[in-house]
Motif scaffolding. Sequence first.
Motif, mmCIF file in Angstrom:
data_model
loop_
_atom_site.group_PDB
_atom_site.id
_atom_site.type_symbol
_atom_site.label_atom_id
_atom_site.label_comp_id
_atom_site.label_asym_id
_atom_site.label_seq_id
_atom_site.Cartn_x
_atom_site.Cartn_y
_atom_site.Cartn_z
ATOM 1 N N GLY A 282 0.823 -1.193 0.000
ATOM 2 C CA GLY A 282 0.000 0.000 0.000
ATOM 3 C C GLY A 282 0.864 1.252 0.000
ATOM 4 N N LEU A 283 0.225 2.402 -0.151
ATOM 5 C CA LEU A 283 0.930 3.686 -0.202
ATOM 6 C C LEU A 283 1.411 4.076 1.189
ATOM 7 C CD1 LEU A 283 1.686 6.206 -1.913
ATOM 8 C CD2 LEU A 283 -0.575 7.141 -1.312
ATOM 9 N N LYS A 284 2.684 4.462 1.286
ATOM 10 C CA LYS A 284 3.269 4.831 2.567
ATOM 11 C C LYS A 284 3.939 6.202 2.459
ATOM 12 C CE LYS A 284 2.683 0.864 4.892
ATOM 13 N NZ LYS A 284 1.808 0.143 3.938
ATOM 14 N N PHE A 285 3.898 6.936 3.578
ATOM 15 C CA PHE A 285 4.643 8.181 3.740
ATOM 16 C C PHE A 285 5.565 8.010 4.946
ATOM 17 C CE2 PHE A 285 0.746 9.374 1.601
ATOM 18 C CZ PHE A 285 1.138 10.338 0.674
ATOM 19 N N PHE A 286 6.738 8.648 4.896
ATOM 20 C CA PHE A 286 7.740 8.459 5.947
ATOM 21 C C PHE A 286 8.467 9.767 6.223
ATOM 22 C CE2 PHE A 286 12.154 7.683 7.171
ATOM 23 C CZ PHE A 286 12.039 6.754 8.193
ATOM 24 N N ALA A 287 8.755 10.010 7.519
ATOM 25 C CA ALA A 287 9.580 11.161 7.918
ATOM 26 C C ALA A 287 10.384 10.765 9.145
ATOM 27 C CB ALA A 287 8.711 12.382 8.206
ATOM 28 N N THR A 288 11.512 11.453 9.379
ATOM 29 C CA THR A 288 12.376 11.117 10.498
ATOM 30 C C THR A 288 13.172 12.340 10.950
ATOM 31 O OG1 THR A 288 14.156 9.632 11.253
ATOM 32 C CG2 THR A 288 14.292 10.432 8.988
ATOM 33 N N ASP A 289 13.654 12.303 12.198
ATOM 34 C CA ASP A 289 14.642 13.293 12.656
ATOM 35 C C ASP A 289 15.993 12.627 12.851
ATOM 36 O OD1 ASP A 289 14.432 11.855 15.016
ATOM 37 O OD2 ASP A 289 13.888 13.558 16.278
ATOM 38 N N GLY A 290 16.123 11.397 12.361
ATOM 39 C CA GLY A 290 17.335 10.614 12.528
ATOM 40 C C GLY A 290 17.210 9.588 13.634
ATOM 41 N N CYS A 291 16.264 9.793 14.542
ATOM 42 C CA CYS A 291 16.009 8.855 15.648
ATOM 43 C C CYS A 291 14.521 8.504 15.694
ATOM 44 C CB CYS A 291 16.461 9.457 16.965
ATOM 45 S SG CYS A 291 16.122 8.431 18.400
ATOM 46 N N LEU A 292 13.694 9.520 15.749
ATOM 47 C CA LEU A 292 12.246 9.332 15.665
ATOM 48 C C LEU A 292 11.868 9.087 14.209
ATOM 49 C CD1 LEU A 292 9.281 9.569 16.722
ATOM 50 C CD2 LEU A 292 9.502 12.047 16.394
ATOM 51 N N LYS A 293 11.176 7.977 13.940
ATOM 52 C CA LYS A 293 10.759 7.641 12.587
ATOM 53 C C LYS A 293 9.248 7.443 12.562
ATOM 54 C CE LYS A 293 13.883 4.458 13.018
ATOM 55 N NZ LYS A 293 14.891 5.073 13.938
ATOM 56 N N LEU A 294 8.608 8.016 11.563
ATOM 57 C CA LEU A 294 7.158 7.914 11.421
ATOM 58 C C LEU A 294 6.816 7.323 10.063
ATOM 59 C CD1 LEU A 294 4.139 8.548 11.975
ATOM 60 C CD2 LEU A 294 4.580 10.842 11.075
ATOM 61 N N GLU A 295 5.967 6.289 10.063
ATOM 62 C CA GLU A 295 5.440 5.730 8.823
ATOM 63 C C GLU A 295 3.919 5.829 8.862
ATOM 64 O OE1 GLU A 295 6.842 2.050 6.313
ATOM 65 O OE2 GLU A 295 5.383 1.343 7.792
ATOM 66 N N PHE A 296 3.371 6.471 7.855
ATOM 67 C CA PHE A 296 1.920 6.632 7.737
ATOM 68 C C PHE A 296 1.413 5.748 6.607
ATOM 69 C CE2 PHE A 296 -1.373 9.217 5.357
ATOM 70 C CZ PHE A 296 -2.448 8.748 6.093
ATOM 71 N N SER A 297 0.491 4.855 6.938
ATOM 72 C CA SER A 297 -0.103 3.963 5.943
ATOM 73 C C SER A 297 -1.382 4.596 5.421
ATOM 74 C CB SER A 297 -0.418 2.597 6.564
ATOM 75 O OG SER A 297 0.765 1.968 7.009
ATOM 76 N N SER A 298 -1.371 4.987 4.147
ATOM 77 C CA SER A 298 -2.524 5.646 3.544
ATOM 78 C C SER A 298 -3.472 4.615 2.935
ATOM 79 C CB SER A 298 -2.062 6.622 2.460
ATOM 80 O OG SER A 298 -3.171 7.160 1.767
ATOM 81 N N SER A 299 -4.755 4.911 3.011
ATOM 82 C CA SER A 299 -5.772 4.031 2.407
ATOM 83 C C SER A 299 -6.077 4.408 0.960
ATOM 84 C CB SER A 299 -7.054 4.091 3.234
ATOM 85 O OG SER A 299 -7.571 5.422 3.277
ATOM 86 N N ILE A 300 -5.379 5.405 0.434
ATOM 87 C CA ILE A 300 -5.613 5.824 -0.950
ATOM 88 C C ILE A 300 -5.181 4.705 -1.894
ATOM 89 C CG2 ILE A 300 -4.918 7.463 -2.750
ATOM 90 C CD1 ILE A 300 -4.493 9.533 -0.562
ATOM 91 N N PRO A 301 -6.055 4.256 -2.777
ATOM 92 C CA PRO A 301 -5.666 3.191 -3.708
ATOM 93 C C PRO A 301 -4.651 3.701 -4.728
ATOM 94 C CG PRO A 301 -7.858 4.010 -4.249
ATOM 95 C CD PRO A 301 -7.464 4.671 -2.965
ATOM 96 N N VAL A 302 -3.602 2.941 -4.934
ATOM 97 C CA VAL A 302 -2.571 3.322 -5.885
ATOM 98 C C VAL A 302 -1.932 2.052 -6.438
ATOM 99 C CG1 VAL A 302 -0.817 3.516 -4.072
ATOM 100 C CG2 VAL A 302 -0.505 4.758 -6.194
ATOM 101 N N ASP A 303 -1.585 2.057 -7.708
ATOM 102 C CA ASP A 303 -0.909 0.906 -8.300
ATOM 103 C C ASP A 303 0.485 0.771 -7.705
ATOM 104 O OD1 ASP A 303 -3.067 0.364 -9.955
ATOM 105 O OD2 ASP A 303 -2.301 1.625 -11.595
ATOM 106 N N PRO A 304 0.966 -0.454 -7.508
ATOM 107 C CA PRO A 304 2.323 -0.645 -6.961
ATOM 108 C C PRO A 304 3.374 0.067 -7.812
ATOM 109 C CG PRO A 304 1.112 -2.717 -6.969
ATOM 110 C CD PRO A 304 0.278 -1.744 -7.745
ATOM 111 N N PHE A 305 4.376 0.629 -7.151
ATOM 112 C CA PHE A 305 5.497 1.252 -7.858
ATOM 113 C C PHE A 305 6.759 0.966 -7.075
ATOM 114 C CE2 PHE A 305 3.727 4.410 -4.977
ATOM 115 C CZ PHE A 305 4.836 4.977 -4.370
ATOM 116 N N THR A 306 7.881 1.088 -7.736
ATOM 117 C CA THR A 306 9.160 0.799 -7.087
ATOM 118 C C THR A 306 9.891 2.095 -6.747
ATOM 119 O OG1 THR A 306 10.290 0.678 -9.219
ATOM 120 C CG2 THR A 306 9.423 -1.391 -8.308
ATOM 121 N N GLY A 307 10.818 1.988 -5.814
ATOM 122 C CA GLY A 307 11.630 3.140 -5.450
ATOM 123 C C GLY A 307 10.967 4.020 -4.399
ATOM 124 N N VAL A 308 11.735 5.001 -3.946
ATOM 125 C CA VAL A 308 11.299 5.927 -2.907
ATOM 126 C C VAL A 308 11.502 7.351 -3.412
ATOM 127 C CG1 VAL A 308 11.686 6.710 -0.550
ATOM 128 C CG2 VAL A 308 11.989 4.292 -1.113
#
Length: 348
Positions: free
Chosen positions: A38-64
Amino acid sequence: MNFRLVSSDYSKLIDLFGRVSGTVEPSYRYFQIYYRRGLKFFATDGCLKLEFSSSIPVDPFTGVYSVPIDYARALKSSDEKSFVSFSSEGETIEIKTDSETLSLQKARDDALPAMERKFEFSSRFPLKEFNESLNFVSAASMEGDTVEIFSKGSETILAASAGRLVLLSILEYEPRTDFHFSLQYVTVRHLVKTLELLKTQVLDAGSGISELGLKAGTLLFSICTDETEFPKPPSFLFGETASGVGVQKKAFLSALRKITRLSRRGFSVLMISDGKKLKLFLKAGSLRYECEISAFSGEEFVIQLDPRKLQSALSRINDSLILLLMKKGNLLMVGKKSKMYLLIPLIN
C-alpha cells in the motif's frame, strides 16, 4: 505513481512531517513516498521515525521519492476542498494544485526507509494523558539529556533529571511486560509536538529489537533508545502526599515570571520558607531581589533552583494547587490529581 490528496489532508501531513523532522538538523527536513503493501509516507529526525499507511488506492510502484518539506509547504492551500496531485516519471516527481506545479528531478532512490515495524505491544494509554506527562517530564531538560520511560509494577513511569530538578509522572496503566527506554531529549520534544496534532484518542506502546514502538491509528512510530539507565526513584515518591502544604500554582508562576526578568539564563535563585511565608531570593553582583510567593504554614527550608526550569515544569502540571512536603533531604512538589512530581534537594 499517481494519486491525489484533498488539500486539507495534504496540509495536515506537511505539518505532521515538519514536527517529526524538527529544525535541529536541516538535512532531515523531507518526507518520502513509497509502496509497501500500500501507499506509505515516511519522515524522520534521525532517531524518531514515522510511517503513515494511507488508504488511498494506488498501483504498486518501485523506489522511494523524497520531497523537501519546505518546498512542499509552499503548495498548501486555504481552499480545503481542492486537491493536490502526485505523479512520477522515472526519477522525477511532480506535485500539482489547480494553479501550481512543483517538479523535483532526481528525487527517486531504490532503498526503502529502514525502521522497525514489528513490536510486542504491551501498554495502552490515552494519547492526551501520555503526551501531557511526556511534555511535563521533558520541560526542564536540554539537548544531550535523556527522558526515561519504564514499568514499575502496575504503573508506567516517565522521568527526567535536569540539573537539580528531578521530574516524574506516573501513569496508572499496567503494562503486560517490564521495560525501560531512555529517549533523547530532542526526539522527545519532536514527539510531543507531533502527538499534539493527532485526533486519535489511544496510543499503544511496545518493544522492538532495539527501539520503542508507538502506534496511533494509521501512524507507526519507531524510536531509537539509549543504553543509559535512570536511578531507581525513591519509594517515597509513590507514597502518601496528604501531609503536603498547598500553594496555588498561579502564585508560583507569577513570582517566577518576575524573578526571571531580573536573572540571566542559567542563574540560580533561592526559594526559602521561614514557616510563615514562602519567598524567592536573588543575589547577583550589586542586585538583591526578594519576592514573596504566598503565605506558607509548612516547615522551614532552603533550596537552590533555576527559575526558568521550574517555571517551565510547573506550568505543565495540570493542577491548580501544588503540594509541598519534605522527604528525606528533599523538597517534593506534587500535582496530586495529575500525579506529577518535582524533586529538589534541600540546602543544609
